[in-house]
Scaffold this motif. Structure first.
Motif, PDB file in Angstrom:
ATOM      1  N   GLN A  39       0.824  -1.214   0.000  1.00  0.00           N
ATOM      2  CA  GLN A  39       0.000   0.000   0.000  1.00  0.00           C
ATOM      3  C   GLN A  39       0.856   1.261   0.000  1.00  0.00           C
ATOM      4  O   GLN A  39       0.403   2.313  -0.410  1.00  0.00           O
ATOM      5  CB  GLN A  39      -0.914   0.028   1.227  1.00  0.00           C
ATOM      6  CG  GLN A  39      -2.009  -0.989   1.213  1.00  0.00           C
ATOM      7  CD  GLN A  39      -2.813  -0.976   2.497  1.00  0.00           C
ATOM      8  OE1 GLN A  39      -2.436  -0.370   3.497  1.00  0.00           O
ATOM      9  NE2 GLN A  39      -3.946  -1.661   2.477  1.00  0.00           N
ATOM     10  N   ARG A  40       2.086   1.161   0.465  1.00  0.00           N
ATOM     11  CA  ARG A  40       2.943   2.322   0.631  1.00  0.00           C
ATOM     12  C   ARG A  40       4.018   2.446  -0.443  1.00  0.00           C
ATOM     13  O   ARG A  40       4.713   3.450  -0.515  1.00  0.00           O
ATOM     14  CB  ARG A  40       3.588   2.283   2.015  1.00  0.00           C
ATOM     15  CG  ARG A  40       2.580   2.605   3.100  1.00  0.00           C
ATOM     16  CD  ARG A  40       2.942   2.009   4.435  1.00  0.00           C
ATOM     17  NE  ARG A  40       1.951   2.366   5.449  1.00  0.00           N
ATOM     18  CZ  ARG A  40       0.802   1.775   5.621  1.00  0.00           C
ATOM     19  NH1 ARG A  40       0.451   0.787   4.830  1.00  0.00           N
ATOM     20  NH2 ARG A  40      -0.021   2.157   6.569  1.00  0.00           N
ATOM     21  N   LEU A  41       4.173   1.420  -1.250  1.00  0.00           N
ATOM     22  CA  LEU A  41       5.203   1.415  -2.287  1.00  0.00           C
ATOM     23  C   LEU A  41       4.567   1.215  -3.652  1.00  0.00           C
ATOM     24  O   LEU A  41       3.530   0.576  -3.776  1.00  0.00           O
ATOM     25  CB  LEU A  41       6.218   0.301  -2.027  1.00  0.00           C
ATOM     26  CG  LEU A  41       7.132   0.493  -0.825  1.00  0.00           C
ATOM     27  CD1 LEU A  41       7.792  -0.823  -0.430  1.00  0.00           C
ATOM     28  CD2 LEU A  41       8.194   1.530  -1.147  1.00  0.00           C
ATOM     29  N   ASP A  42       5.230   1.735  -4.674  1.00  0.00           N
ATOM     30  CA  ASP A  42       4.723   1.575  -6.032  1.00  0.00           C
ATOM     31  C   ASP A  42       5.316   0.357  -6.733  1.00  0.00           C
ATOM     32  O   ASP A  42       5.086   0.133  -7.906  1.00  0.00           O
ATOM     33  CB  ASP A  42       5.004   2.843  -6.848  1.00  0.00           C
ATOM     34  CG  ASP A  42       6.484   3.227  -6.852  1.00  0.00           C
ATOM     35  OD1 ASP A  42       7.274   2.578  -6.139  1.00  0.00           O
ATOM     36  OD2 ASP A  42       6.839   4.179  -7.560  1.00  0.00           O
ATOM     37  N   CYS A  43       6.053  -0.456  -5.981  1.00  0.00           N
ATOM     38  CA  CYS A  43       6.728  -1.613  -6.582  1.00  0.00           C
ATOM     39  C   CYS A  43       6.531  -2.841  -5.693  1.00  0.00           C
ATOM     40  O   CYS A  43       7.056  -2.894  -4.581  1.00  0.00           O
ATOM     41  CB  CYS A  43       8.216  -1.296  -6.737  1.00  0.00           C
ATOM     42  SG  CYS A  43       9.195  -2.669  -7.357  1.00  0.00           S
ATOM     43  N   PRO A  44       5.777  -3.840  -6.175  1.00  0.00           N
ATOM     44  CA  PRO A  44       5.565  -5.053  -5.375  1.00  0.00           C
ATOM     45  C   PRO A  44       6.859  -5.773  -5.004  1.00  0.00           C
ATOM     46  O   PRO A  44       6.980  -6.315  -3.913  1.00  0.00           O
ATOM     47  CB  PRO A  44       4.690  -5.933  -6.274  1.00  0.00           C
ATOM     48  CG  PRO A  44       4.061  -5.005  -7.244  1.00  0.00           C
ATOM     49  CD  PRO A  44       5.024  -3.872  -7.430  1.00  0.00           C
ATOM     50  N   ALA A  45       7.845  -5.745  -5.899  1.00  0.00           N
ATOM     51  CA  ALA A  45       9.115  -6.407  -5.607  1.00  0.00           C
ATOM     52  C   ALA A  45       9.833  -5.693  -4.453  1.00  0.00           C
ATOM     53  O   ALA A  45      10.426  -6.341  -3.588  1.00  0.00           O
ATOM     54  CB  ALA A  45      10.006  -6.431  -6.848  1.00  0.00           C
ATOM     55  N   GLN A  46       9.766  -4.369  -4.448  1.00  0.00           N
ATOM     56  CA  GLN A  46      10.389  -3.611  -3.364  1.00  0.00           C
ATOM     57  C   GLN A  46       9.664  -3.884  -2.047  1.00  0.00           C
ATOM     58  O   GLN A  46      10.294  -4.005  -1.000  1.00  0.00           O
ATOM     59  CB  GLN A  46      10.378  -2.112  -3.675  1.00  0.00           C
ATOM     60  CG  GLN A  46      11.178  -1.284  -2.703  1.00  0.00           C
ATOM     61  CD  GLN A  46      12.658  -1.624  -2.727  1.00  0.00           C
ATOM     62  OE1 GLN A  46      13.267  -1.640  -3.775  1.00  0.00           O
ATOM     63  NE2 GLN A  46      13.228  -1.895  -1.574  1.00  0.00           N
ATOM     64  N   ALA A  47       8.352  -4.009  -2.100  1.00  0.00           N
ATOM     65  CA  ALA A  47       7.583  -4.342  -0.895  1.00  0.00           C
ATOM     66  C   ALA A  47       8.008  -5.711  -0.364  1.00  0.00           C
ATOM     67  O   ALA A  47       8.180  -5.893   0.845  1.00  0.00           O
ATOM     68  CB  ALA A  47       6.083  -4.327  -1.205  1.00  0.00           C
TER      69      ALA A  47
END
Length: 168
Positions: free
Chosen positions: A28-36
C-alpha cells in the motif's frame, strides 16, 4: 540433525502468522511489489538480528515499526539517488563516472546521510555547505543569517560528530 534455537522458531512463527499482512501493508505504501517483498524480508531479518528478542505482545505493531524505519530509509535513499543523478546530468558525458564508481558514490552518500541525520539542522546544513558546496564560513554565515563564530561552532560540532561516528 541439529536443534533450532527457540528464538529462531519464534521468528519463524511470526513470519508465518504476519508475513502476508506485512507484505500487504508495504504494498500500500510502495509503487513496486518487488520492493515491498524485499522490505518485508528485511523486516524479519532485522528482527532476527536483534540481540535480545523480548516477548512480543503486539507483533504487528513491532513489525510495522521496523518496516516503517526501513521504508523511511528506502525513500531517503531514492531521494539521494535522484539528486545524484540530477547532478550527473549537468556534467559533460566524458566526466561521468562508470557504473561501479556511481554505486560507490551512492553508497558513500547514503552512509554520510545516516551519519549527518543525528545533527541539528543548522549544523547539518553548515557542514554540507562547507564540505559539499565548498563555501567559506563567511558565505555560509551570510546565507544562513548567522555569525561567523556560530558557523565555526557548528562546523566543530559536525566534525566531532563525524569523528565519533567513524566518518573522519
Amino acid at each position: 540433525m541439529f536443534a533450532v534455537p527457540a528464538a529462531l522458531n519464534h521468528v519463524a512463527s511470526l513470519y508465518q502468522q504476519h508475513h502476508r499482512w506485512l507484505l500487504g501493508w508495504l504494498r500500500q505504501r510502495l509503487d513496486c511489489p518487488a520492493q515491498a517483498a524485499d522490505l518485508s524480508q528485511d523486516t524479519f531479518v532485522r528482527l532476527l538480528q536483534q540481540p535480545q528478542r523480548p516477548t512480543i505482545d503486539e507483533p504487528r505493531a513491532l513489525l510495522g515499526t521496523i518496516a516503517r524505519g526501513l521504508l523511511i530509509d528506502h525513500y531517503r535513499r531514492r531521494s539521494l539517488e535522484r539528486a545524484y543523478l540530477q547532478a550527473l546530468a549537468v556534467l559533460p558525458e566524458p566526466l561521468h563516472p562508470g557504473p561501479e564508481e556511481q554505486l560507490q558514490h551512492l553508497q558513500t552518500l547514503v552512509a554520510l546521510d545516516r551519519v549527518l541525520d543525528g545533527l541539528k539542522p543548522c549544523v547539518r546544513e553548515t557542514f554540507l555547505l562547507s564540505q559539499v558546496e565548498g563555501l567559506a564560513y563567511a558565505e555560509i554565515a551570510q546565507r544562513l543569517g548567522r555569525s561567523i563564530s556560530s558557523i565555526q561552532q557548528y562546523m566543530g560540532q559536525a566534525l566531532r560528530h563525524c569523528h565519533r561516528q567513524g566518518l573522519l
